[in-house]
Design a protein around this motif. Structure first.
Motif, PDB file in Angstrom:
ATOM      1  N   UNK A 230      91.519  60.200 -34.725  1.00 34.11           N
ATOM      2  CA  UNK A 230      91.244  60.063 -33.301  1.00 34.11           C
ATOM      3  C   UNK A 230      89.832  60.519 -33.016  1.00 34.11           C
ATOM      4  N   UNK A 231      89.213  61.401 -34.044  1.00 39.18           N
ATOM      5  CA  UNK A 231      87.794  61.525 -33.843  1.00 39.18           C
ATOM      6  C   UNK A 231      86.831  60.523 -34.397  1.00 39.18           C
ATOM      7  N   UNK A 232      86.212  59.503 -33.490  1.00 39.71           N
ATOM      8  CA  UNK A 232      85.365  58.389 -34.008  1.00 39.71           C
ATOM      9  C   UNK A 232      83.926  58.812 -34.220  1.00 39.71           C
ATOM     10  N   UNK A 233      83.344  58.588 -35.185  1.00 41.45           N
ATOM     11  CA  UNK A 233      81.826  58.600 -35.041  1.00 41.45           C
ATOM     12  C   UNK A 233      81.035  57.366 -34.372  1.00 41.45           C
ATOM     13  N   UNK A 234      80.633  57.842 -33.156  1.00 41.67           N
ATOM     14  CA  UNK A 234      79.839  57.048 -32.278  1.00 41.67           C
ATOM     15  C   UNK A 234      79.022  55.903 -32.957  1.00 41.67           C
ATOM     16  N   UNK A 264      82.045  64.846 -37.535  1.00 42.74           N
ATOM     17  CA  UNK A 264      81.399  63.595 -37.911  1.00 42.74           C
ATOM     18  C   UNK A 264      80.168  63.707 -38.904  1.00 42.74           C
ATOM     19  N   UNK A 265      80.131  64.932 -39.426  1.00 44.00           N
ATOM     20  CA  UNK A 265      78.654  65.103 -40.536  1.00 44.00           C
ATOM     21  C   UNK A 265      79.260  65.320 -41.621  1.00 44.00           C
ATOM     22  N   UNK A 266      78.175  64.823 -42.618  1.00 47.31           N
ATOM     23  CA  UNK A 266      78.675  64.847 -43.918  1.00 47.31           C
ATOM     24  C   UNK A 266      78.212  66.549 -44.241  1.00 47.31           C
ATOM     25  N   UNK A 267      78.882  66.959 -45.457  1.00 51.01           N
ATOM     26  CA  UNK A 267      78.725  68.561 -45.597  1.00 51.01           C
ATOM     27  C   UNK A 267      77.328  69.178 -45.799  1.00 51.01           C
ATOM     28  N   UNK A 268      76.319  68.035 -46.319  1.00 53.90           N
ATOM     29  CA  UNK A 268      74.860  68.560 -46.503  1.00 53.90           C
ATOM     30  C   UNK A 268      74.362  68.749 -45.031  1.00 53.90           C
ATOM     31  N   UNK A 269      74.662  67.815 -44.193  1.00 49.67           N
ATOM     32  CA  UNK A 269      74.243  68.009 -42.637  1.00 49.67           C
ATOM     33  C   UNK A 269      74.660  69.155 -42.003  1.00 49.67           C
ATOM     34  N   UNK A 270      76.013  69.310 -42.181  1.00 50.86           N
ATOM     35  CA  UNK A 270      76.815  70.307 -41.533  1.00 50.86           C
ATOM     36  C   UNK A 270      76.080  71.915 -41.969  1.00 50.86           C
ATOM     37  N   UNK A 271      75.847  72.086 -43.185  1.00 55.01           N
ATOM     38  CA  UNK A 271      75.108  73.221 -43.700  1.00 55.01           C
ATOM     39  C   UNK A 271      73.778  73.419 -43.097  1.00 55.01           C
TER      40      UNK A 271
END
Length: 309
Positions: A230-234, A264-271
């Motif tokens: 249910x979590x959509x990447x806008x 909605x983030x890739x792992x690299x972006x998350x870190x």
């Protein structure tokens, strides 16, 4: 010794636990505060401020200062996430078959692009001086990513006013806020694998902190035997394929917003973004990607309880 009460609000079972030497009427007061948040600010509650904004989309709606506070926080973190967090994402959520008859096929690119045209938080105009808000024509704001946590924080304020420094508020497991003193130094929170609900990933120790989590859980649609959460990447218009995000912050409201954005983030972006946030707030967390690999922020593992075998 503790006493506890559980009530159903925000489509969740919310449990409050306090020392047993306090009167039961405190539960009435705390749940009453949360019920008022539900009534006045839940986009699903008829005649709430957000319901009125949605029904009056394209025109200014009179609101209160709390509505302004909520919207300004949402806009701040939508900017931070470059739009992958957006409270106007409802057209995409509906398109994928949530809140309506289930879909038999994945939405076409044309359908997705059409829904994305109505999804843009930047079209929300906020007038904090005159307490007015105008969303874009055809837009629909959804408060599900933060309102339960916002209510938890409002109840927490009252707990502090009452001098209660040994308690926990658990809002459906996805938003937990703990209060500790010298007697009760920490609370233990169990984090489960979203794919295997019987398997614990780890236990966390929390001291006067909030824990927020976003995961697919039971909120998904199944199309051609594939689950879509249910979590959509806008930005992409597609559901995120990550499995879970868990964050430890000072308060629940911002933690819930951030956990949805990070989902909605890739792992690299998350870190990368976690390091930026650490400059201005206390935050630690993890992201479980689509392959099931867990990525931890620099200081998250100090919250994991290591048991001796």
């Amino acid at each position: 010794m503790y006493k506890a009460r559980t009530e159903y609000l925000f489509h969740s079972h919310i449990k409050i636990k306090i020392p047993d030497n306090y009167e039961d009427k405190i539960f009435d007061e705390l749940f009453g505060i949360m019920e008022q948040v539900d009534k006045k600010y839940n986009s699903y509650s008829e005649f709430s401020y957000f319901d009125l904004i949605n029904k009056n989309a394209g025109k200014y709606t009179d609101v209160d200062s709390i509505t302004i506070e909520i919207l300004e926080a949402a806009r701040k973190y939508s900017d931070f996430f470059d739009g992958v967090y957006d409270i106007t994402v409802m057209p995409l959520i509906r398109l994928w078959g949530f809140y309506r008859e289930k879909r038999r096929t994945v939405p076409s690119l044309h359908e997705i692009e059409k829904a994305k045209k109505k999804t843009d938080y930047k079209n929300i105009e906020i007038d904090p001086v005159n307490l007015k808000v105008r969303s874009g024509s055809g837009q629909e704001i959804i408060t599900g990513s933060f309102l339960k946590a916002f209510a938890v924080d409002k109840a927490a304020v009252r707990l502090a006013e009452l001098g209660i420094d040994n308690a926990v508020i658990n809002a459906g497991g996805s938003s937990i806020r703990c209060f500790n003193n010298d007697i009760k130094k920490e609370w233990t929170i169990s984090v489960s694998d979203p794919d295997e609900s019987q398997r614990d990933l780890f236990d966390l120790k929390l001291q006067n902190k909030a824990y927020s989590t976003s995961a697919m859980g039971g909120s998904f649609v199944k199309i051609n035997n594939k689950k879509y959460g249910h979590i959509i990447n806008p930005v992409t218009g597609y559901p995120s394929e990550n499995k879970a995000v868990g964050l430890i912050t000072e308060e629940s409201f911002i933690g819930d917003i951030l956990s949805t954005g990070f989902f909605n983030c890739e792992p690299e972006r998350f870190l990368q973004l976690m390091k930026i946030l650490k400059r201005d707030m206390y935050i630690e967390g993890f992201l479980m990607d689509k392959a099931g690999k867990i990525h931890y922020s620099d200081g998250f593992e100090k919250h994991i309880i290591k048991y001796e075998i």
